[in-house]
Structure formats: C-alpha cells, structure tokens
Scaffold this motif. Sequence first.
Motif, PDB file in Angstrom:
ATOM      1  N   PRO A 177      -5.023   5.578  14.217  1.00 37.88           N
ATOM      2  CA  PRO A 177      -6.107   4.602  14.319  1.00 37.88           C
ATOM      3  C   PRO A 177      -7.260   5.119  15.170  1.00 37.88           C
ATOM      4  O   PRO A 177      -7.070   5.917  16.088  1.00 37.88           O
ATOM      5  CB  PRO A 177      -5.425   3.415  15.012  1.00 37.88           C
ATOM      6  N   LYS A 178      -8.421   4.638  14.833  1.00 33.37           N
ATOM      7  CA  LYS A 178      -9.602   4.847  15.657  1.00 33.37           C
ATOM      8  C   LYS A 178     -10.425   3.577  15.558  1.00 33.37           C
ATOM      9  O   LYS A 178     -10.596   3.025  14.463  1.00 33.37           O
ATOM     10  CB  LYS A 178     -10.409   6.053  15.185  1.00 33.37           C
ATOM     11  N   VAL A 179     -10.913   3.102  16.695  1.00 34.81           N
ATOM     12  CA  VAL A 179     -11.679   1.861  16.701  1.00 34.81           C
ATOM     13  C   VAL A 179     -13.171   2.180  16.688  1.00 34.81           C
ATOM     14  O   VAL A 179     -13.685   2.847  17.590  1.00 34.81           O
ATOM     15  CB  VAL A 179     -11.317   0.985  17.924  1.00 34.81           C
ATOM     16  N   ILE A 180     -13.814   1.730  15.622  1.00 33.32           N
ATOM     17  CA  ILE A 180     -15.271   1.795  15.483  1.00 33.32           C
ATOM     18  C   ILE A 180     -15.684   0.418  14.971  1.00 33.32           C
ATOM     19  O   ILE A 180     -15.757   0.201  13.775  1.00 33.32           O
ATOM     20  CB  ILE A 180     -15.709   2.899  14.493  1.00 33.32           C
ATOM     21  N   ASP A 181     -15.864  -0.519  15.856  1.00 34.86           N
ATOM     22  CA  ASP A 181     -16.093  -1.933  15.532  1.00 34.86           C
ATOM     23  C   ASP A 181     -14.846  -2.585  14.935  1.00 34.86           C
ATOM     24  O   ASP A 181     -14.624  -3.762  15.076  1.00 34.86           O
ATOM     25  CB  ASP A 181     -17.278  -2.138  14.581  1.00 34.86           C
ATOM     26  N   ARG A 182     -14.076  -1.810  14.208  1.00 37.52           N
ATOM     27  CA  ARG A 182     -12.798  -2.236  13.640  1.00 37.52           C
ATOM     28  C   ARG A 182     -11.876  -1.027  13.670  1.00 37.52           C
ATOM     29  O   ARG A 182     -12.317   0.090  13.961  1.00 37.52           O
ATOM     30  CB  ARG A 182     -12.985  -2.736  12.204  1.00 37.52           C
ATOM     31  N   LEU A 183     -10.633  -1.240  13.350  1.00 37.11           N
ATOM     32  CA  LEU A 183      -9.684  -0.138  13.337  1.00 37.11           C
ATOM     33  C   LEU A 183      -9.773   0.588  12.002  1.00 37.11           C
ATOM     34  O   LEU A 183      -9.621  -0.038  10.950  1.00 37.11           O
ATOM     35  CB  LEU A 183      -8.272  -0.688  13.571  1.00 37.11           C
ATOM     36  N   ILE A 184     -10.059   1.883  12.057  1.00 39.17           N
ATOM     37  CA  ILE A 184     -10.049   2.701  10.846  1.00 39.17           C
ATOM     38  C   ILE A 184      -8.864   3.654  10.924  1.00 39.17           C
ATOM     39  O   ILE A 184      -8.216   3.774  11.966  1.00 39.17           O
ATOM     40  CB  ILE A 184     -11.370   3.489  10.648  1.00 39.17           C
TER      41      ILE A 184
END
Length: 190
Positions: free
Chosen positions: A76-83
């Motif tokens: 996971p990576k959070v960029i406004d939401r989890l991608i």
Amino acid sequence: MLKAELRKKYIQKRKTLSHDEVFLLSEKISDHFISYFKPVAGQKVHIFIPIDKFNEIDTRIFIRYFFKHNIRVFVPKVIDRLISVEIFENTIFKTSTWGISEPLSDDDSGEFHFDYVITPLLYCDKKGNRIGYGKGFYDAFFESISSDSRKIGINYFGPDEIIDDIWENDIPLDYLVTPVEVLSFFTGVE
C-alpha cells in the motif's frame, strides 16, 4: 468494548513486546500463513510494510518468502487514498511523513484482484471485525478490490473481546492468523 478502548489497550500490549518477541512471533505468524494458505508462484499478494516503532508484525519475513517463490508482491501507499504498488527485490523505498516505508514510485498498479490481502490491525474479534488505526483506508481499499480477494488479518493476539461499536461501512476480514492459529470467518465458496 468500544473501538477506542480496544485500540488503546492493544497499542499498549504491543508496546510491551521486545524486538526479539516481535521477530519470533512474526516468524510463527508467517509459518502459519504459509502452511495454511500454501501460496504458489504467480499468485498476487497485497501486504503492508511494518511500522517498526509500533511493533507491527515483521512482514518482511513474508515478503522474502514471496520473492523467493515468485509470488507477486504489492504494497500500500497512501496518496489521498490507499493505492497498490507492485514491488520487486530492487524497489527503492522512502519513509513517509507517517513513518511508513513506502515505494518511491507513485504508480498505482491498477490491480484489483489479489489472491491474498494481508492486512494490518490492532485487534480483530471472533467475527472478523478489525480495528486499525482509525483512518478508514483499508475499508475503502476493500471496497475497491475484487470480492474474491481473501482479506487476511495478522495479529499477535487472539480474538478475546467483542467489538461493541461496529459501523455499517466496516468490512470484516475473511481470516485471522496469529502465532497459534488460523481462524476463518470466510463465508464464500472455497
């Protein structure tokens, strides 16, 4: 108990674990996962990178196994939401402002079907209801992936207490893996 009380209790319980205990318990959890699910080459696993200062389960043990057995790994990576970013043995990581090790790349894999989604949590009850850090990223992520993706929580502690304040948008796990057992909450067809 209420989520806030359980969150506080299990954060405190985690803090008491030594570095050696975290590693040994993480190995047992990894062994249980592997022996129960028997992941194979080509499968896709979404797995979190541990936050060491929070004594999270050392998922790097899992990741090394996955790479060795040609299992595709997404984190996971959070960029406004989890991608979901696919990683490889040579992937470069950086530490986010939240202290989370994340891939340097911001490229969402676009993958929505995973064989397993190994999920962080602080606590999980006997119905698969989980308590995380309270940001809601994983519930939103669960909504965006295939319903066939197995949602698996991993935790040092078993489900001894009931969560009294489950919300309508909370999505339960399918399984919980602890150092001593694998519990199934799965209601789909095997």
